[in-house]
Design an enzyme around this catalytic site. Structure first.
Site, PDB file in Angstrom:
ATOM      1  N   ASP A  57       0.867  -1.175   0.000  1.00  0.00           N
ATOM      2  CA  ASP A  57       0.000   0.000   0.000  1.00  0.00           C
ATOM      3  C   ASP A  57       0.902   1.222   0.000  1.00  0.00           C
ATOM      4  O   ASP A  57       1.616   1.470   0.981  1.00  0.00           O
ATOM      5  CB  ASP A  57      -0.900  -0.026   1.240  1.00  0.00           C
ATOM      6  CG  ASP A  57      -1.872   1.146   1.291  1.00  0.00           C
ATOM      7  OD1 ASP A  57      -1.669   2.137   0.562  1.00  0.00           O
ATOM      8  OD2 ASP A  57      -2.843   1.063   2.079  1.00  0.00           O
TER       9      ASP A  57
ATOM     10  N   TYR B  75      -7.783  15.497  -7.741  1.00  0.00           N
ATOM     11  CA  TYR B  75      -6.802  14.900  -8.647  1.00  0.00           C
ATOM     12  C   TYR B  75      -5.794  15.933  -9.130  1.00  0.00           C
ATOM     13  O   TYR B  75      -4.577  15.711  -9.068  1.00  0.00           O
ATOM     14  CB  TYR B  75      -7.528  14.276  -9.840  1.00  0.00           C
ATOM     15  CG  TYR B  75      -6.614  13.514 -10.772  1.00  0.00           C
ATOM     16  CD1 TYR B  75      -6.059  12.301 -10.392  1.00  0.00           C
ATOM     17  CD2 TYR B  75      -6.314  14.006 -12.044  1.00  0.00           C
ATOM     18  CE1 TYR B  75      -5.227  11.593 -11.250  1.00  0.00           C
ATOM     19  CE2 TYR B  75      -5.484  13.314 -12.901  1.00  0.00           C
ATOM     20  CZ  TYR B  75      -4.943  12.100 -12.501  1.00  0.00           C
ATOM     21  OH  TYR B  75      -4.111  11.414 -13.353  1.00  0.00           O
TER      22      TYR B  75
ATOM     23  N   SER C  59       0.820  13.504 -14.552  1.00  0.00           N
ATOM     24  CA  SER C  59      -0.359  13.649 -15.405  1.00  0.00           C
ATOM     25  C   SER C  59      -0.317  15.052 -15.977  1.00  0.00           C
ATOM     26  O   SER C  59       0.284  15.958 -15.383  1.00  0.00           O
ATOM     27  CB  SER C  59      -1.643  13.466 -14.580  1.00  0.00           C
ATOM     28  OG  SER C  59      -2.780  13.888 -15.307  1.00  0.00           O
TER      29      SER C  59
ATOM     30  N   LYS D 125      -1.754  16.029  -8.320  1.00  0.00           N
ATOM     31  CA  LYS D 125      -0.773  15.919  -9.396  1.00  0.00           C
ATOM     32  C   LYS D 125       0.109  17.168  -9.493  1.00  0.00           C
ATOM     33  O   LYS D 125       1.288  17.075  -9.858  1.00  0.00           O
ATOM     34  CB  LYS D 125      -1.477  15.646 -10.724  1.00  0.00           C
ATOM     35  CG  LYS D 125      -2.105  14.252 -10.796  1.00  0.00           C
ATOM     36  CD  LYS D 125      -1.064  13.153 -10.596  1.00  0.00           C
ATOM     37  CE  LYS D 125      -1.634  11.763 -10.758  1.00  0.00           C
ATOM     38  NZ  LYS D 125      -0.609  10.703 -10.653  1.00  0.00           N
TER      39      LYS D 125
END
Length: 277
Positions: A79, A173, A159, A177
Site C-alpha cells: 500500500d 486529482y 499527469s 498531481k
C-alpha cells in the site's frame, strides 16, 4: 560537494538504452500503465519488482514478463500510502534483487466529483495515493540507492493534470498531481548530491482499465449532481489523431530511466500527444 553523474557521451546508443543488470521497482504494476512500464524496463534488461495492492495481478504480470524477457521478475503486495508497507517493498527489492537502481512511482487513482459534493474521504485518499505515495516511494528508494551503482533514477508518473485542468470535478486529482510535479523538482534538488536523478512523466488521458472505470464513475457522480462531464472520446485534445496507449507512456518512462536522459533531473516530460500546447 561531489555530484556523481557520469559523462556518457562516448557510449553507444544501444549501451545507453540498456538496463541490463539494473534493479527496478514499479508501483501500481499489476495492469495498465504500470504493467506496460514494467514490460519495457524488462525488455531493456532490468530485473523487476512489481508492486501493487492487487497481489494476484502483480504476481501474474511478473511471471509473464519474466518469461517473455528472460529477466528476474518478482512481485509483492504493498500500500503506497503506508510507510511500513512501502519500506517493506523496498527491503524486499534489496533482499531479492540485490539493490534498487530505478524506482517508478506509478500507482495512482483518478477520482473526480464536483467540488460541492466531494466528500472529505475522496480528497484525503487521492492525496494519500497520488502525493504521499510519491513521497514515501521516493524516500524509501533513495535511502537504499547507491551512488556507486550504474545510475540511480526515480521516475514519477504524474499527469497533464499537474499543469492544467481539463474538465470540472478534478479538484482533488489536479491538486495531488500539481503536488507530485512540484515534489519532482524538490526531490531532484535534494537527491542530486546522492547521485540520484528524479524525473516526471506526465501523460494525458490514457484509456487503461482503471482510468476508464474512474472516468465513468466520475461522470455518473457529476450527472447526479447536475454537472455535465465530457465523454471519454474527447478527454484528450490530441494533435496526433488518437489517444495515447500505455506503451506510448512506457517508452517515455524507459527514456527517463535510462542513461539516454543522463543530463536531465527535475524535469517533467509531457507525454500528452500535444494536448497542453
Amino acid at each position: 560537494m561531489s555530484f556523481p553523474f557520469a559523462d556518457v557521451s562516448e557510449r553507444s546508443l544501444i549501451d545507453l538504452l540498456s538496463l541490463a543488470g539494473r534493479r527496478a521497482v514499479v508501483t501500481g504494476a499489476a495492469q495498465g500503465l504500470g504493467k506496460a512500464i514494467a514490460a519495457r524496463l524488462a525488455e531493456a534488461g532490468a530485473n523487476l519488482l512489481l508492486v501493487d495492492l492487487n497481489e494476484e495481478g502483480a504476481r501474474a504480470a511478473a511471471a509473464e514478463l519474466g518469461e517473455r524477457h528472460g529477466v528476474r521478475a518478482l512481485s509483492t503486495r504493498a500500500d503506497v500510502t503506508e510507510t511500513s508497507s512501502v519500506a517493506a517493498a523496498a527491503d524486499h527489492a534489496v533482499a531479492e534483487l540485490g539493490g534498487i537502481d530505478i524506482w517508478v512511482n506509478n500507482a495512482g487513482i483518478f477520482p473526480n466529483a464536483p467540488v460541492t459534493t466531494m466528500p472529505d474521504e475522496m480528497w484525503d485518499t487521492t492525496f494519500a495515493v497520488n502525493a504521499r505515495g510519491v513521497f514515501l516511494g521516493s524516500r524509501e528508494a533513495a535511502r537504499r540507492m547507491s551512488p556507486d551503482g550504474p545510475g540511480a533514477v526515480i521516475v514519477n508518473v504524474i499527469s497533464t493534470a499537474g499543469v492544467q485542468v481539463a474538465f470540472p470535478g478534478m479538484a482533488a486529482y489536479v491538486g495531488s498531481k500539481h503536488a507530485a510535479l512540484g515534489m519532482t523538482k524538490s526531490l531532484a534538488v535534494d537527491l542530486a548530491p546522492l547521485g540520484i536523478r528524479v524525473l516526471g512523466v506526465a501523460p494525458s488521458f490514457v484509456p487503461t482499465e482503471g482510468n476508464i472505470a474512474a472516468a465513468k464513475a466520475g461522470a455518473e457522480a457529476a450527472a447526479a449532481a447536475g454537472v455535465e462531464m465530457p465523454p471519454l472520446d474527447v478527454m484528450s485534445s490530441s494533435r496526433i489523431g488518437r489517444l495515447g496507449t500505455p506503451d506510448d507512456i512506457a517508452r517515455v518512462v524507459l527514456f527517463a530511466a535510462s542513461d539516454l536522459s543522463m543530463v536531465m533531473t527535475g524535469s517533467t516530460l509531457l507525454a500528452d500527444a500535444g494536448e497542453t500546447v
